[in-house]
Write a protein that holds these residues in place. Structure first.
Motif, mmCIF file in Angstrom:
data_model
loop_
_atom_site.group_PDB
_atom_site.id
_atom_site.type_symbol
_atom_site.label_atom_id
_atom_site.label_comp_id
_atom_site.label_asym_id
_atom_site.label_seq_id
_atom_site.Cartn_x
_atom_site.Cartn_y
_atom_site.Cartn_z
ATOM 1 N N THR A 1 0.854 -1.194 0.000
ATOM 2 C CA THR A 1 0.000 0.000 0.000
ATOM 3 C C THR A 1 0.883 1.235 0.000
ATOM 4 O O THR A 1 2.028 1.202 0.470
ATOM 5 C CB THR A 1 -0.927 0.040 1.227
ATOM 6 O OG1 THR A 1 -0.126 0.014 2.421
ATOM 7 C CG2 THR A 1 -1.884 -1.156 1.241
ATOM 8 N N LEU A 2 0.342 2.320 -0.512
ATOM 9 C CA LEU A 2 1.089 3.578 -0.588
ATOM 10 C C LEU A 2 1.168 4.222 0.789
ATOM 11 O O LEU A 2 0.175 4.248 1.535
ATOM 12 C CB LEU A 2 0.414 4.530 -1.572
ATOM 13 C CG LEU A 2 1.216 5.759 -2.006
ATOM 14 C CD1 LEU A 2 2.459 5.341 -2.773
ATOM 15 C CD2 LEU A 2 0.356 6.673 -2.876
ATOM 16 N N ASP A 3 2.342 4.709 1.145
ATOM 17 C CA ASP A 3 2.543 5.351 2.430
ATOM 18 C C ASP A 3 1.609 6.551 2.578
ATOM 19 O O ASP A 3 1.472 7.366 1.657
ATOM 20 C CB ASP A 3 3.998 5.804 2.543
ATOM 21 C CG ASP A 3 4.279 6.464 3.886
ATOM 22 O OD1 ASP A 3 4.296 5.767 4.898
ATOM 23 O OD2 ASP A 3 4.445 7.699 3.884
ATOM 24 N N GLU A 4 0.952 6.685 3.741
ATOM 25 C CA GLU A 4 -0.020 7.755 3.948
ATOM 26 C C GLU A 4 0.625 9.134 3.867
ATOM 27 O O GLU A 4 0.031 10.078 3.341
ATOM 28 C CB GLU A 4 -0.716 7.572 5.303
ATOM 29 C CG GLU A 4 -1.686 6.396 5.336
ATOM 30 C CD GLU A 4 -2.468 6.354 6.630
ATOM 31 O OE1 GLU A 4 -2.334 7.297 7.444
ATOM 32 O OE2 GLU A 4 -3.219 5.385 6.842
ATOM 33 N N MET B 1 3.219 9.939 2.104
ATOM 34 C CA MET B 1 3.490 10.194 0.686
ATOM 35 C C MET B 1 2.211 10.630 -0.030
ATOM 36 O O MET B 1 2.227 11.543 -0.869
ATOM 37 C CB MET B 1 4.047 8.932 0.029
ATOM 38 C CG MET B 1 4.406 9.093 -1.443
ATOM 39 S SD MET B 1 5.792 10.227 -1.691
ATOM 40 C CE MET B 1 7.137 9.247 -1.008
ATOM 41 N N GLN B 2 1.091 10.019 0.307
ATOM 42 C CA GLN B 2 -0.178 10.419 -0.284
ATOM 43 C C GLN B 2 -0.516 11.869 0.063
ATOM 44 O O GLN B 2 -0.952 12.641 -0.792
ATOM 45 C CB GLN B 2 -1.302 9.508 0.220
ATOM 46 C CG GLN B 2 -1.346 8.147 -0.445
ATOM 47 C CD GLN B 2 -2.533 7.337 0.063
ATOM 48 O OE1 GLN B 2 -2.611 6.979 1.221
ATOM 49 N NE2 GLN B 2 -3.472 7.064 -0.827
#
Length: 387
Positions: free
Chosen positions: A128-131, A133-134
């Motif tokens: 999952t994409l790092d929060e 980074m989001q």
């Protein structure tokens, strides 16, 4: 810009202009057609977004989140209305801007977010994409691009209503207000589901009280930049100004999100970083409004010299104090002439900014047609007031 010297405004052919009834100025129907089409499309997208929220949050949670999201929205819209009072933008353009932000921009952000999540999961099974980074990279780029495109579309299809930085600020802020409204519904609903009333209250304090103008600040950068490009001649150069403003919006959005994501003392950082940014935005807004007043007074004085207004009327139409006195006078007439005075002020202001386009070399055939129609409209407004 043309090298041909600009001619002075046409002289008033009659010291007592006759009452005149005219059709809408030519060349503006394209903008209205665009807005109607855009409103219909954005409304349809809005129904899809509403369905998505209802499924994800539940109808009751959606209703609570929407009710709370209305509170900061009202504050933001009243502020935009104050900024837009001098030369009001057409309602249809503002409705398009709001719906673009509330529906199309949100849908774009949701679709891109889903696509990125699927791509990351496919590239690294289960990843999952790092929060952080989001929040700091993905959200600023995607959201500001989606909102900025809406402002650029308004410029492209309604140039006669996009005279400068204040117009860009108003349109950008309205798009942002719509986006923040829908985003707040999501945040408030998720907070209620995950942590109950306590979590919802904390989220409302952060988003509804501490930062209701956050998205407005970001997207206003894009709008102001497009407005500067419009005032400097328009054309393809506006794209460069759009990209410049969009870069500023993305960086400011990333700074804001990063300060919330990484700061140990969020409250301290809010008052030392975010509050100064907000104050700076207020100062810029006040400066731009004063520039609008200056342009109005300068251009109406030219028409005054040509016999369209007396010196007292220029003072009345081109200064805040004069307008207040004019409205007060209109209210005490029998019968009241408030609507007629409001129409005269609006037409005279549009006339001044049409003249500004002519002076700055941004005029085409449409501007000349608009000037002629507005001069006759002003004559009709004055006739109805003194009749």
């Amino acid at each position: 810009m043309s090298n041909v010297p600009l001619q002075p405004p046409p002289a008033n052919p009659s010291p007592a202009p006759p009452l005149w009834s005219a059709p809408p100025p030519k060349g503006r129907t394209g903008g209205i057609a665009f807005a109607v089409t855009g409103i219909v499309i954005a409304g349809a997208v809005g129904l899809l977004v509403l369905g998505y929220l209802a499924v994800g949050l539940g109808v009751s949670t959606l209703a609570i989140g929407a009710g709370l999201a209305v509170l900061p929205l009202v504050v933001v819209l009243l502020t935009i209305r104050w900024v837009d009072r001098w030369e009001p933008e057409p309602r249809w353009a503002l409705w398009f801007a709001f719906l673009w932000g509330a529906a199309v921009s949100v849908a774009f952000a949701l679709v891109v977010d889903l696509g990125i999540q699927l791509a990351v999961a496919y590239a690294e099974s289960g990843a999952t994409l790092d929060e952080a980074m989001q929040a700091v990279v993905q959200a600023p780029i995607v959201e500001e691009t989606a909102k900025g495109i809406g402002v650029l579309l308004i410029y492209a299809f309604s140039r006669s209503h996009f005279d400068g930085p204040v117009d860009g600020l108003v349109y950008g802020a309205t798009v942002a207000a719509g986006f923040a409204f829908t985003e707040n519904i999501l945040y408030f609903g998720a907070a209620l589901i995950e942590g109950g009333a306590e979590e919802l209250g904390a989220t409302f304090v952060v988003r509804g009280i501490f930062s209701p103008f956050a998205h407005v600040l970001f997207t206003a950068c894009t709008g102001i930049a497009i407005g500067i490009g419009a005032r400097r001649g328009g054309g393809a150069g506006v794209i460069g100004w759009f990209l410049f403003g969009l870069t500023g919006a993305i960086l400011l959005h990333a700074l804001w999100n990063g300060s919330l994501a990484f700061a140990d003392d969020a409250i301290g950082l809010y008052f030392t970083v975010q509050v100064p940014i907000f104050i700076g935005f207020i100062l810029v807004t006040v400066f731009l409004r004063r520039e609008e007043v200056r342009v109005t007074r300068t251009r109406l004085a030219e028409y005054g010299a040509a016999g369209w207004f007396s010196p007292a009327e220029v003072q009345m139409l081109a200064t805040p104090a004069g307008r207040r006195q004019a409205r007060a006078w209109a209210r005490v007439q029998s019968p009241p002439r408030t609507a007629e005075m409001r129409r005269l002020i609006t037409d005279a202001t549009h006339l001044a900014f049409t003249r500004q386009r002519l002076v700055t070399g941004r005029a085409g055939l449409r501007s000349s047609v608009d000037e002629d129609a507005l001069l006759r409209a002003v004559a009709a407004d004055r006739a109805s007031l003194v009749r």
